[in-house]
Design an enzyme around this catalytic site. Sequence first.
Site, mmCIF file in Angstrom:
data_model
loop_
_atom_site.group_PDB
_atom_site.id
_atom_site.type_symbol
_atom_site.label_atom_id
_atom_site.label_comp_id
_atom_site.label_asym_id
_atom_site.label_seq_id
_atom_site.Cartn_x
_atom_site.Cartn_y
_atom_site.Cartn_z
ATOM 1 N N ASP A 11 -6.883 4.842 7.547
ATOM 2 C CA ASP A 11 -6.158 5.407 6.408
ATOM 3 C C ASP A 11 -5.288 6.606 6.802
ATOM 4 O OD1 ASP A 11 -7.726 3.580 4.903
ATOM 5 O OD2 ASP A 11 -9.303 5.073 4.635
ATOM 6 N N GLU A 171 -3.375 -0.492 -3.614
ATOM 7 C CA GLU A 171 -3.946 0.838 -3.406
ATOM 8 C C GLU A 171 -3.094 1.609 -2.413
ATOM 9 O OE1 GLU A 171 -7.851 -0.369 -2.140
ATOM 10 O OE2 GLU A 171 -7.164 -0.988 -0.167
HETATM 11 C C1 6LW Z 1 -9.223 3.090 1.327
HETATM 12 C C2 6LW Z 1 -8.189 2.094 1.032
HETATM 13 C C3 6LW Z 1 -8.323 1.258 2.232
HETATM 14 O O1 6LW Z 1 -9.560 3.882 0.252
HETATM 15 O O2 6LW Z 1 -9.622 1.238 2.601
HETATM 16 O O3 6LW Z 1 -7.323 0.039 3.882
HETATM 17 C C4 6LW Z 1 -10.326 2.179 1.820
HETATM 18 N N1 6LW Z 1 -7.334 0.748 2.829
HETATM 19 O O4 6LW Z 1 -6.915 2.582 0.861
HETATM 20 C C5 6LW Z 1 -11.378 2.868 2.618
HETATM 21 O O5 6LW Z 1 -10.871 3.335 3.854
#
Ligand code: 6LW
Length: 488
Positions: A11, A171
Site C-alpha cells: 500500500d 478502494e
Molecule cells: C488496503 C487496500 C488494499 O486497505 O489492501 O491492496 C488493504 N489494497 O487498499 C490492506 O493492505
Amino acid sequence: MHPILCGFNPDPSICKVEDTYYLVTSTFEFFPGLPIYASTDLLTWELVSHVVYRQDQFSFDKMGASRGLFAPTIRFHKGTFYVTVCDVTEKGNCMLTSTNILGPWSDPMPLAIEGIDPSLFFDDDDRCYLTTNANVDGRNGIALVEIDAKTGNFLSSPISICAGAGGRYPEAPHLYKINNFYYLLLGEGGTEYGHCVTLFRSNSITGPYESSPSNPILSHRDKSDDPFQCTGHADVFQDADDVWWAVFLATRPLDGVLLHNLGRETFLSPLRWDENGWFIIEDRSEMQLSEVLRTRLPLGFDDKRWLHCRIPEKDAFSSTEKPGELRVRGNGKRLTDDKGNPSFAGIRQAQHNATFKATLKVDDKAFEAGLTAYYNDQYHYALVVDRNEQGVVRLRSEHCLHGILYVVSEEVLVLNSSDLVLEIVCDQHFYRFFCMGKEMTMGKTAALCTEGTQTMTFTGVLLGLFAVQGTVVFSDVVYSDEISLHQS
Ligand code: 6LW
C-alpha cells in the site's frame, strides 16, 4: 516496473518535498508502524523514521494478525506532512500530522467516516478533501468530503463520487489535479491475483467521474506467468524533471506457483500519457535493483528496520554494555499469542534466498528463546533453546501452521561452548534451521505464504529472534539476502 522496497511493504503512498521523496507503507499489527522511507533518486531508499512510534498513538494490544493499521496516504501541504490511515481494530479512519518528517507526529485525529484507505487532496485554493472507500447512502465505492485539515472535522456531508470500473472492492482512492482535470486513481479487484489500478477523471471535484478508456490502467490478472503478480494500489507523482511515475504494490510468487511469502512489496513504474490526457502505468517486468537494495549487514539493535509484534513491554529489549549485544527479556508471552506482546523482534525477509543468524549466550539461568521465521501468530517456524532450572538445555523445533503448534523435534544439547550460533536459511522451497552448523529442522516455504492462511492476511515473513522465559543475550545478528538469477 521493478521493486524498490522488497519484502513486506504494501500500500505505498508517496510525496515529494524539495529534492526528497517520502514513501510510507502499511504495517498492520507490527510496531513501530508506518515506516517512512526517503530517497532522492527513486532507487535508493532509506528508512528514516516511523509515523507511529509512541505507545499512546494507537492501542496495539488487541491488534490481531493483519488487523491494525491499513493503507496510509502521505501528503505535504504548506509546511505540514499529513498521514491518513485506517486503524481497523479500534480507531477507524484518522489523520496524523507533523511539520518535520522525523517527527514528532501528532496523535491520531479521527476522520468521522467508516471505510478504509483515507487519502487527502489539497486543491489550488487550499481546501482539503478526504476521499475514502466508504458506503454512502447505500452506495459502496468512493466517498468525498471536505475537511478542516487542522482538525479533521468535516466541512461538508460525504458524497459518493465513484463506484469503480466494475471490479470488486473499489478502494485506495487518490485524487490529483493535473491540467485542470481531477484524476481519481483506485485499486480494484481485491488485493489478490485479480488486483488492478483504475483511473477516472472529471472537470469538477464532485464529479461526475468518467472512466478511462484504458481501464484497468495496470493489472497482471491475466498474466499468470509474469514474475510479478497482484499489481494494484497505486499512488502517482512527478519527479524533478516533470516525469510522472507510479508506486504500487505487487508480489513476487515462488517459482511456478501462485504463492507468495515475502508479502506485498513496493514497485515503481513510469506513466505513459496519451494524446487525450489519459495515462496508464507502463507494464514491463524487470528487476532493476541497486546494490543498496540488498542487505548484507550485521544488524545493530538501533537499526530502524526491526519490527515487533504489537508493542513490546518496556525493557523487553535493552542493549548491554557491549556493542552489538542485545538483552531480551521473556514475559511468558509466546509467538502463538494473538494479543499482548511477545518479546519478538524481526526483519522483513526481502528476497527468497535469505539468511538470518544470531548467537545466543547460554548462561546459568533458566530461559526459553530462539529464532523464528514468523508470518503471524498462526503461521511460523521456530528453533527454541530451552534451559530448565536443573541446567538441562534442550533444542526444540516448532512448526505452527493454521494455529496448531507441532513440536517437530526435541533433543538434549551437550554444550561445548556457551555461545550457540543459530541460523535460518531460506529459499524458494524451505526454511532450514541450523544450530552450530548442524541442520535441526526445515519447514516448507509454501506453508508461510499469504494464500494458505485460513483468514485473510496481508503481511509477509519476518526473520527474527524472541524470548519466552528468562533473560537472554543475543549478539552477532546478521541478515543477508540474495536476488535469484532468473530475476536479474
Ligand atoms: C488496503 C487496500 C488494499 O486497505 O489492501 O491492496 C488493504 N489494497 O487498499 C490492506 O493492505
